[in-house]
Structure formats: C-alpha cells, structure tokens
Design a protein around this motif. Structure first.
Motif, short mmCIF file in Angstrom:
data_model
loop_
_atom_site.label_atom_id
_atom_site.label_comp_id
_atom_site.label_asym_id
_atom_site.label_seq_id
_atom_site.Cartn_x
_atom_site.Cartn_y
_atom_site.Cartn_z
N GLU A 1 -3.29 -13.59 -1.14
CA GLU A 1 -2.08 -13.52 -1.83
C GLU A 1 -1.17 -14.62 -1.17
O GLU A 1 -1.15 -14.50 0.28
CB GLU A 1 -1.20 -12.30 -1.97
CG GLU A 1 -1.64 -11.38 -3.05
CD GLU A 1 -1.26 -10.10 -3.07
OE1 GLU A 1 0.13 -9.96 -2.70
OE2 GLU A 1 -1.88 -9.03 -3.41
N ASP B 1 -4.68 -6.92 -20.49
CA ASP B 1 -4.00 -5.99 -19.42
C ASP B 1 -3.25 -4.85 -20.11
O ASP B 1 -2.88 -5.08 -21.37
CB ASP B 1 -3.04 -6.62 -18.71
CG ASP B 1 -2.84 -5.89 -17.34
OD1 ASP B 1 -3.23 -6.69 -16.23
OD2 ASP B 1 -2.00 -4.95 -17.31
N LYS C 1 -5.84 -0.25 2.19
CA LYS C 1 -6.56 0.79 1.37
C LYS C 1 -8.11 0.37 1.56
O LYS C 1 -8.81 1.33 1.42
CB LYS C 1 -6.26 0.31 0.00
CG LYS C 1 -6.81 -0.93 -0.71
CD LYS C 1 -6.46 -1.04 -2.19
CE LYS C 1 -7.14 -2.21 -2.84
NZ LYS C 1 -8.53 -2.28 -2.89
N THR D 1 -8.02 -1.06 -7.60
CA THR D 1 -8.58 -0.07 -7.03
C THR D 1 -7.76 0.57 -5.83
O THR D 1 -8.21 0.44 -4.71
CB THR D 1 -9.91 -0.43 -6.61
OG1 THR D 1 -9.85 -1.47 -5.63
CG2 THR D 1 -10.99 -0.66 -7.70
N LYS E 1 3.84 -6.82 -18.57
CA LYS E 1 3.35 -8.11 -17.86
C LYS E 1 2.68 -8.91 -19.05
O LYS E 1 2.95 -10.29 -19.04
CB LYS E 1 1.92 -7.63 -17.13
CG LYS E 1 2.14 -7.79 -15.59
CD LYS E 1 0.85 -7.54 -15.01
CE LYS E 1 1.01 -7.29 -13.61
NZ LYS E 1 -0.05 -6.75 -12.80
N VAL F 1 -5.55 -11.03 -8.71
CA VAL F 1 -6.84 -11.48 -8.89
C VAL F 1 -7.18 -11.92 -10.01
O VAL F 1 -7.88 -13.02 -10.64
CB VAL F 1 -7.87 -10.49 -8.41
CG1 VAL F 1 -9.22 -10.85 -8.70
CG2 VAL F 1 -7.75 -10.27 -6.91
#
Ligand SMILES: NC(=O)c1ccc[n+]([C@@H]2O[C@H](COP(=O)([O-])OP(=O)(O)OC[C@H]3O[C@@H](n4cnc5c(N)ncnc54)[C@H](O)[C@@H]3O)[C@@H](O)[C@H]2O)c1
Length: 444
Positions: A168, A37, A275, A104, A42, A18
């Motif tokens: 995605e 980040d 989730k 999350t 990454k 995202v």
C-alpha cells in the motif's frame, strides 16, 4: 461499444487494495475486467468515480480503464454478475479468469479467517463454467489451495495460487515493477495466467500451489523479522549508549543484508505483516511445529508499541489528564489504511491511562470513539498545549515541519517521542524540546 467488447474476460472478487489495483492494472493492459464486491458503499463510491480509499496513482488508472469501457463494477448478487465470462474482446484470451482478492483477516485465535474466500469458492463451485481458471490473490495459509483446487477440478475449473506482493502506498508502481510473479498450480493453468502478465518485466516463478502460498508468508515473516531484529539491536543500543541510526546504516551496507526494513522504531503494523505472522505462527503450532523465531518477532513488535507510553510514564509520571498528541494514524505514509496501525494502538493505550489525546494524520481518519480523543485537522492544532507528541508514522510533512514553531505551541516538558527516528534531534533540542527516540541517545 458493442456488448461483446464489454463482456468481461476477467472477473475479480473484492474491490479492496489488491482487487482494485489488480482490476485497474489488468484493464490498463487491455483486458476487460469486472470487479465484484459485496460492499455497496464501495460500489456506490466507484460508480460516482471516487476511489474508496487513498492509493497514489490509482485514481487515474481507474478513470482511464473505466473511460475505455474495460472496467466495470457490480455486486455478486446482481443479475449476470456470476455468469461465466461469455465473450471476449478481439485478441483477449479465450480462458475466463476469476481472481479472488477478498480479505483474509485474523481470527481471535490468530489463524487466517477464510470465510470470505469460502463464500466465493462456494459460489464459483456452483456457477463458474468448465474451463475457467480461478486465480487466488488473497493470502491464504499453505495447504488451503490444494483442497480448493481438488474441489474445483471436479467441475473442470482450474486453480492457480498467485500471491500478491504489492505495498500500500506504492501499489500501482509495485504491480509493474514487482520483483517476481509467483504462480503455483498445474502447468497449463499457470501458463494461461502467465499470459495476463506478459507486459510485466519480472521473473515468473512456477511451482506447486502450497509452495506459492508459503512464499507469501515466508516473505512477510522475513521482512517482519528484519524489523524486529533491528528493534532488538536498538534496545541494545539504548543499554550500551550506541546510536541505532549509525549502526543500522552501516549494517545495511553489507549487500548480503541490505538497508531495507532496517529502521528501528515502534514496529510494523498494517493489514498484512501482523495478521500474516500470526497466521503462520498459528499454522505452525496447529501442525505441531514450534516456530520460536517467528513468535519472538511477534512479541518484539508488540513490545515496541509500548515504548512511547512507557517513556512518557517515566518522564511525566501518572498520565491521567496529561495532554499527548499522536502524529500519524495510518500504519505507514502514503496510505489511509489504519488497520493494526501503531499510532491508533498507542492512542488507545494512552486513553486507557486517562491521557487527553489529540491525533493528526494528513490522510487517514481516526476511528476512535472516546471523548478523551480529539482528531485534529492540522498538525498545529494537534500540538496546541500538549506536554508530549509521539510521531507514529514517518509522513514527510512531519519530517519537513518547522519544529521550532511546533515546539512553541506545546507546553510543559515539550517531549517529542520520535517513534520512527526521522526528526532532526538538534532542531528539537534547540527549540527547547526534549527529544526521545528508539535506540538513540535522548536530548536532554
Ligand atoms: N493490502 C495489501 O497491501 C495486501 C498486499 C498483498 C496481499 N494482500 C492480501 O490480499 C487480500 C485482500 O487484501 P485487501 O487489503 O485488498 O483487502 P480489503 O479488505 O481492502 O478488500 C477486500 C474486499 O473484499 C470484499 N469482499 C469480501 N467478501 C466478498 C465476496 N464474497 N465477494 C466480493 N467481494 C467480497 C470486501 O467487501 C472488501 O472490499 C488479503 O488476503 C490480503 O492479505 C493484501
């Protein structure tokens, strides 16, 4: 380029699916964006010009934005990373925006784990300047944002809930062709965020923060419900002798129902539906409400993953020592994301039964540490000598493969369990294979 032009007007926490897509697309729209980040791996990958995950179209949007000097990356702890956006490119909005796009995930209890969100909010409550608007893209349970907004308001910081609906595999296209933009918060803050999306042709839904948060959960829960519903009908098809592909196609022609998410199979996976449905169920119970329908949706989905394992046990008996291939490790095509992927789960179930499992995916890598599991580089290698193959992801290369040649590589009963109902049943039967699917008559 002068420093003032490089100074970010928008800061984004989280360089995941995202956050990176948001950063790349907002930069493409002309905004100056800095993505932060905590994962240095990454950041190193991005510094080397490599997108840290597979997402169609993202590479070139990122490359263009970086080359134009509008997109930079940093660790939140690095000097100046938390400084409020001090200057803006000419024409850029005067408000500093801070997006939150951190993960999350689920806790063991099923609730949303908000520790990453909390870390960012704690930081912003210390460092962000008055007048900043914080935009929540992470999926957080209804009620989370109002408490955050109250805390930030004490420092003159605005807050808008802006749930993300991208998928995605088509995330960049979804950014520009979203069905709606949902903005929850005070009108002035909502209006400021809406200006950032002025180049997107989509209706803007303005509402309160909690409603915006619930829109996201309700949308995912509804789509998950459609999937589990069609899987229940598929079970009825097996009992009655009907074929779910014909039933679902005709049911989906009703415009009130629609054809999307009506494909029977081994169920949904990925980083969102499982989730988010669990978190909504947890929240409902926490508030003293029994969301029975949602609980059934979750249970049906868990059952679907067991179908191929049960089918192989019925046909092969004890699975110990049996060779089985899992085709598709990503949770869906066009992504390398294996979070809560049915294919990986089924591989683990088979390994627990003592089977010898090979796996193949055109992009995703298996993260299974078990000497009975072999990740293969080709479809052919994965199928060599196996008694059964399970198609767990509907990758186009599985659908278009020459199944008569593939069946010839298998041995023994040559069972193909089509967990996505996408293969040519007749071709597999003609090649000497046994075709099993979800909610369809098997051959032979
Ligand atoms: N992936 C999707 O398809 C999708 C779609 C819609 C909504 N969402 C929601 O968006 C959120 C992000 O999802 P994602 O898939 O992009 O997650 P992700 O796991 O791919 O990326 C999250 C990133 O946040 C980083 N991070 C964690 N704490 C941080 C901090 N304090 N500062 C800076 N970075 C930090 C992580 O290192 C990671 O790179 C989640 O709430 C998810 O539910 C995801």
């Amino acid at each position: 380029m002068k420093e003032s032009l490089l100074s970010p007007a928008i800061t984004i926490y989280g360089a995941g699916y995202v956050g990176l897509v948001t950063g790349a697309c907002l930069s493409k729209s002309g905004h100056t964006v800095r993505v932060l980040d905590i994962d240095r791996g990454k950041l190193d990958s991005l510094a080397a010009g490599k997108t840290p995950f597979f997402e169609p179209e993202l590479d070139h949007v990122l490359a263009e934005a970086i080359a134009a000097g509008r997109l930079t990356f940093a660790h939140p702890d690095d000097a100046c990373a938390d400084a409020p956006a001090p200057a803006h490119a000419p024409g850029a909005p005067a408000t500093p925006f801070v997006y939150i796009a951190v993960g999350t995930p689920s806790t063991a209890a099923g609730s949303a784990d908000l520790r990453f969100v909390r870390d960012v909010i704690d930081r912003l409550a210390q460092t962000a300047s008055s007048g900043t608007v914080v935009v929540m893209k992470s999926t957080v349970p209804p009620g989370t944002g109002t408490a955050i907004a109250e805390r930030l308001a004490q420092r003159g910081i605005g807050y808008v809930s802006n749930p993300e609906f991208l998928r995605e595999g088509s995330a960049v296209a979804d950014w520009y062709h979203t069905d709606r933009i949902v903005l929850g918060g005070q009108a002035a803050h909502v209006d400021a965020v809406a200006t950032l999306y002025s180049d997107i042709d989509a209706p803007v839904v303005r509402c309160d923060i909690t409603s915006a948060e619930l829109v996201k959960y309700a949308s995912n829960a509804f789509l998950a419900t459609k999937i589990s519903f069609v899987n229940e009908i598929a079970s009825l098809c097996e009992i009655t002798g009907a074929d779910i592909t014909a039933v679902a196609a005709a049911v989906g022609m009703d415009h009130r129902i629609g054809p999307d998410f009506l494909r029977a199979g081994i169920g949904y996976g990925g980083s969102c539906f499982p989730k988010d449905t669990r978190a909504l169920d947890y929240l409902s119970r926490f508030k003293g409400y029994d969301f029975n329908l949602l609980r059934a949706v979750i249970e049906v989905n868990a059952r679907q993953r067991m179908l191929p394992v049960k089918a192989l046990r019925d046909r092969l008996g004890d699975l110990a020592g049996q060779r089985v291939a899992i085709l598709g490790l990503a949770f869906k095509p066009d992504t390398d994301d294996t979070r809560e992927s049915p294919g990986m789960d089924i591989a683990r179930m088979l390994l627990a039964e003592g089977a010898l499992v090979t796996g193949f995916d055109p992009i995703a890598h298996a993260h299974i540490d078990d000497e009975q599991f072999t990740a293969c580089d080709t479809l052919e290698a994965a199928l060599e000598g196996v008694a059964a193959a399970i198609v767990a992801t509907e990758w186009p290369c599985f659908v278009s493969a020459d199944w008569s040649a593939l069946i010839a590589r298998m041995s023994g009963p040559r069972i193909v369990f089509d967990g996505r109902n996408v293969l040519d049943q007749d071709a597999i039967h003609a090649a000497g294979g046994t075709y099993l699917a979800v909610g369809r008559p098997s051959t032979p």
